[in-house]
Design a protein around this motif. Structure first.
Motif, PDB file in Angstrom:
ATOM      1  N   PRO A 161      12.535  72.504  35.726  1.00  9.80           N
ATOM      2  CA  PRO A 161      12.246  71.323  34.901  1.00  9.80           C
ATOM      3  C   PRO A 161      11.588  70.191  35.683  1.00  9.80           C
ATOM      4  O   PRO A 161      10.857  69.379  35.100  1.00  9.80           O
ATOM      5  N   ARG A 162      11.814  70.114  36.976  1.00  9.55           N
ATOM      6  CA  ARG A 162      11.248  69.045  37.805  1.00  9.55           C
ATOM      7  C   ARG A 162       9.729  69.156  37.899  1.00  9.55           C
ATOM      8  O   ARG A 162       9.029  68.140  38.058  1.00  9.55           O
ATOM      9  N   TYR A 163       9.193  70.381  37.790  1.00 12.31           N
ATOM     10  CA  TYR A 163       7.773  70.597  38.033  1.00 12.31           C
ATOM     11  C   TYR A 163       6.965  70.878  36.771  1.00 12.31           C
ATOM     12  O   TYR A 163       5.737  70.957  36.839  1.00 12.31           O
ATOM     13  N   LEU A 164       7.606  71.020  35.648  1.00 17.35           N
ATOM     14  CA  LEU A 164       6.864  71.329  34.423  1.00 17.35           C
ATOM     15  C   LEU A 164       5.957  70.187  33.959  1.00 17.35           C
ATOM     16  O   LEU A 164       4.850  70.447  33.469  1.00 17.35           O
ATOM     17  N   PRO A 165       6.383  68.912  34.048  1.00 15.67           N
ATOM     18  CA  PRO A 165       5.455  67.841  33.654  1.00 15.67           C
ATOM     19  C   PRO A 165       4.166  67.894  34.474  1.00 15.67           C
ATOM     20  O   PRO A 165       4.182  68.032  35.686  1.00 15.67           O
ATOM     21  N   GLY A 166       3.052  67.790  33.801  1.00 13.34           N
ATOM     22  CA  GLY A 166       1.757  67.848  34.463  1.00 13.34           C
ATOM     23  C   GLY A 166       1.147  69.232  34.506  1.00 13.34           C
ATOM     24  O   GLY A 166       0.000  69.385  34.934  1.00 13.34           O
ATOM     25  N   LEU A 167       1.902  70.241  34.063  1.00  7.69           N
ATOM     26  CA  LEU A 167       1.347  71.590  33.979  1.00  7.69           C
ATOM     27  C   LEU A 167       0.859  71.865  32.560  1.00  7.69           C
ATOM     28  O   LEU A 167       1.406  71.315  31.595  1.00  7.69           O
ATOM     29  N   PRO A 168      -0.150  72.712  32.390  1.00  6.64           N
ATOM     30  CA  PRO A 168      -0.656  72.988  31.041  1.00  6.64           C
ATOM     31  C   PRO A 168       0.350  73.722  30.170  1.00  6.64           C
ATOM     32  O   PRO A 168       0.328  73.597  28.951  1.00  6.64           O
ATOM     33  N   ARG A 169       1.261  74.477  30.783  1.00  5.36           N
ATOM     34  CA  ARG A 169       2.270  75.220  30.042  1.00  5.36           C
ATOM     35  C   ARG A 169       3.327  75.714  31.009  1.00  5.36           C
ATOM     36  O   ARG A 169       3.134  75.669  32.233  1.00  5.36           O
ATOM     37  N   ALA A 170       4.413  76.197  30.505  1.00  3.85           N
ATOM     38  CA  ALA A 170       5.434  76.818  31.343  1.00  3.85           C
ATOM     39  C   ALA A 170       5.096  78.298  31.507  1.00  3.85           C
ATOM     40  O   ALA A 170       4.338  78.867  30.706  1.00  3.85           O
ATOM     41  N   PRO A 171       5.633  78.955  32.526  1.00  8.17           N
ATOM     42  CA  PRO A 171       5.445  80.409  32.626  1.00  8.17           C
ATOM     43  C   PRO A 171       5.975  81.093  31.365  1.00  8.17           C
ATOM     44  O   PRO A 171       7.004  80.695  30.815  1.00  8.17           O
ATOM     45  N   THR A 172       5.255  82.092  30.903  1.00 13.36           N
ATOM     46  CA  THR A 172       5.694  82.791  29.704  1.00 13.36           C
ATOM     47  C   THR A 172       6.945  83.612  29.945  1.00 13.36           C
ATOM     48  O   THR A 172       7.740  83.868  29.032  1.00 13.36           O
ATOM     49  N   ARG A 173       7.137  84.034  31.213  1.00 10.10           N
ATOM     50  CA  ARG A 173       8.282  84.866  31.563  1.00 10.10           C
ATOM     51  C   ARG A 173       8.429  84.857  33.071  1.00 10.10           C
ATOM     52  O   ARG A 173       7.447  84.723  33.801  1.00 10.10           O
ATOM     53  N   ILE A 174       9.658  84.961  33.558  1.00  8.52           N
ATOM     54  CA  ILE A 174       9.905  85.063  34.993  1.00  8.52           C
ATOM     55  C   ILE A 174      10.641  86.372  35.258  1.00  8.52           C
ATOM     56  O   ILE A 174      11.735  86.596  34.729  1.00  8.52           O
ATOM     57  N   ARG A 175      10.030  87.230  36.053  1.00  5.97           N
ATOM     58  CA  ARG A 175      10.616  88.519  36.409  1.00  5.97           C
ATOM     59  C   ARG A 175      11.027  88.498  37.876  1.00  5.97           C
ATOM     60  O   ARG A 175      10.310  87.961  38.714  1.00  5.97           O
ATOM     61  N   LEU A 176      12.172  89.080  38.176  1.00  2.00           N
ATOM     62  CA  LEU A 176      12.668  89.165  39.541  1.00  2.00           C
ATOM     63  C   LEU A 176      12.487  90.591  40.020  1.00  2.00           C
ATOM     64  O   LEU A 176      12.917  91.534  39.361  1.00  2.00           O
ATOM     65  N   LYS A 177      11.856  90.753  41.171  1.00  2.00           N
ATOM     66  CA  LYS A 177      11.509  92.077  41.673  1.00  2.00           C
ATOM     67  C   LYS A 177      11.801  92.162  43.164  1.00  2.00           C
ATOM     68  O   LYS A 177      11.935  91.146  43.842  1.00  2.00           O
ATOM     69  N   VAL A 178      11.870  93.391  43.650  1.00  2.00           N
ATOM     70  CA  VAL A 178      11.871  93.638  45.094  1.00  2.00           C
ATOM     71  C   VAL A 178      10.422  93.922  45.473  1.00  2.00           C
ATOM     72  O   VAL A 178       9.871  94.965  45.122  1.00  2.00           O
ATOM     73  N   MET A 179       9.795  92.989  46.161  1.00  2.00           N
ATOM     74  CA  MET A 179       8.366  93.065  46.459  1.00  2.00           C
ATOM     75  C   MET A 179       8.173  93.442  47.930  1.00  2.00           C
ATOM     76  O   MET A 179       8.891  92.947  48.803  1.00  2.00           O
ATOM     77  N   SER A 180       7.208  94.301  48.189  1.00  2.00           N
ATOM     78  CA  SER A 180       7.023  94.809  49.546  1.00  2.00           C
ATOM     79  C   SER A 180       6.410  93.770  50.476  1.00  2.00           C
ATOM     80  O   SER A 180       6.811  93.647  51.637  1.00  2.00           O
ATOM     81  N   GLU A 213       3.466  79.217  42.880  1.00  2.00           N
ATOM     82  CA  GLU A 213       3.080  80.016  41.717  1.00  2.00           C
ATOM     83  C   GLU A 213       2.835  79.148  40.487  1.00  2.00           C
ATOM     84  O   GLU A 213       1.942  79.436  39.688  1.00  2.00           O
ATOM     85  N   LEU A 214       3.600  78.087  40.324  1.00  2.00           N
ATOM     86  CA  LEU A 214       3.373  77.189  39.190  1.00  2.00           C
ATOM     87  C   LEU A 214       1.993  76.533  39.271  1.00  2.00           C
ATOM     88  O   LEU A 214       1.329  76.329  38.244  1.00  2.00           O
ATOM     89  N   CYS A 215       1.552  76.227  40.481  1.00  2.00           N
ATOM     90  CA  CYS A 215       0.243  75.592  40.636  1.00  2.00           C
ATOM     91  C   CYS A 215      -0.894  76.535  40.277  1.00  2.00           C
ATOM     92  O   CYS A 215      -2.019  76.090  40.008  1.00  2.00           O
ATOM     93  N   HIS A 216      -0.628  77.829  40.240  1.00  2.00           N
ATOM     94  CA  HIS A 216      -1.656  78.767  39.785  1.00  2.00           C
ATOM     95  C   HIS A 216      -1.894  78.644  38.280  1.00  2.00           C
ATOM     96  O   HIS A 216      -2.892  79.162  37.773  1.00  2.00           O
ATOM     97  N   LEU A 217      -0.997  77.980  37.573  1.00  2.00           N
ATOM     98  CA  LEU A 217      -1.269  77.669  36.164  1.00  2.00           C
ATOM     99  C   LEU A 217      -2.389  76.644  36.044  1.00  2.00           C
ATOM    100  O   LEU A 217      -3.046  76.547  35.003  1.00  2.00           O
ATOM    101  N   LEU A 218      -2.622  75.881  37.123  1.00  2.00           N
ATOM    102  CA  LEU A 218      -3.703  74.883  37.146  1.00  2.00           C
ATOM    103  C   LEU A 218      -4.962  75.420  37.816  1.00  2.00           C
ATOM    104  O   LEU A 218      -6.078  75.147  37.374  1.00  2.00           O
ATOM    105  N   GLN A 219      -4.759  76.181  38.892  1.00  2.27           N
ATOM    106  CA  GLN A 219      -5.886  76.738  39.644  1.00  2.27           C
ATOM    107  C   GLN A 219      -5.565  78.200  39.953  1.00  2.27           C
ATOM    108  O   GLN A 219      -4.667  78.484  40.751  1.00  2.27           O
ATOM    109  N   ALA A 220      -6.279  79.120  39.335  1.00  2.00           N
ATOM    110  CA  ALA A 220      -6.009  80.550  39.518  1.00  2.00           C
ATOM    111  C   ALA A 220      -6.734  81.073  40.754  1.00  2.00           C
ATOM    112  O   ALA A 220      -7.479  82.062  40.700  1.00  2.00           O
TER     113      ALA A 220
END
Length: 259
Positions: A161-180, A213-220
């Motif tokens: 919630p601290r970082y959502l203001p100023g973003l175009p939208r919230a992430p549609t979904r958050i998945r937790l994974k074991v990433m290599s 990752e949230l900043c990628h909602l602004l700049q991909a």
């Protein structure tokens, strides 16, 4: 003979992965390096994890070329192996024996308690595993994964919630994974993936990855404009990036050992 006819008549390339070991002398010890000849490999690759060192060779590379590659990277290999020294990794958890549970940059004292149902919780004394008599190693792995997923979601829920203001939208979904190798990613549909190993490290490092990752909602991309957005929201991002460079492999190794 035409090129097409030569291709049709030539023997099919091997699709079998071949494995053996090669002995390498480092400054302080001799080690066995797993050597893998993989028909899918396109280049020589040297990697290290908690299981040891691995040299991957494409079929066109000779064994002598691979050995020269090892010699050229002896210093790098020795440095990487330091990340997996036994004194930097907590011992594996053994049911019934006191242990230490990695969580948020610390090793939390862990104890076991007989119970009807399996459960792992944090209390004022550390971590407690409620352990049924018929529980199995699979039960423990499931319990640990559920515990870490719950702790990860709690952290994200506190910071997001601290970082959502100023973003175009919230992430549609958050998945937790074991990433290599990655720590997080953002898909074009706005869904975010986070590595479960993040909750084992320092909270501020985890928070940085979330902001990244949230900043990628602004700049991909990773343009100067992207890093400007990160800087505005998380000025200490460079220190956390350095933390992952020094401790990232160990965090991922600890998670693999636990799960």
């Amino acid at each position: 003979m035409s090129r097409l006819l030569r291709r049709l008549l030539s023997p099919a390339p091997s699709t079998t992965v071949q494995r053996d070991t090669v002995r390498l002398r480092l400054d302080d010890a001799e080690i066995d390096v797993l050597r893998v000849r993989d028909p899918r490999a396109r280049r020589i690759k040297l990697s290290v994890d908690e299981r040891g060192a691995r040299l991957t060779l494409p079929l066109r590379a000779s064994l002598q070329t691979g050995e020269r590659f090892l010699e050229q990277h002896r210093g790098w290999l020795s440095e990487q192996l330091q990340h997996y020294r036994s004194d930097r990794m907590p011992p594996p958890l053994v049911p019934g024996e006191p242990g230490r549970l990695p969580l948020r940059g610390e090793l939390v004292p862990l104890r076991w308690q007989e119970a009807r149902y399996a459960k792992l919780e944090i209390d004022e004394q550390g971590a407690c595993v409620h352990w049924p008599a018929r529980a199995t190693p699979t039960t423990l792995k499931r319990l640990l994964r559920e515990f870490y997923e719950a702790q990860t979601r709690a952290d994200v829920g506190r910071w997001l919630p601290r970082y959502l203001p100023g973003l175009p939208r919230a992430p549609t979904r958050i998945r937790l994974k074991v990433m290599s190798s990655q720590w997080g990613s953002l898909a074009p549909d706005g869904s975010m993936a986070l590595d479960l190993a993040l909750v084992l490290g320092k909270p501020e490092a985890f928070e940085y990855v979330l902001v990244h990752e949230l900043c990628h909602l602004l700049q991909a991309n990773h343009s100067p404009a992207f890093w400007h957005e990160v800087e505005q929201r998380f000025p200490a991002w460079r220190q956390q990036r350095d933390y992952f460079q020094h401790e990232g492999r160990r965090l991922k190794a600890m998670l693999r050992q636990l799960l």
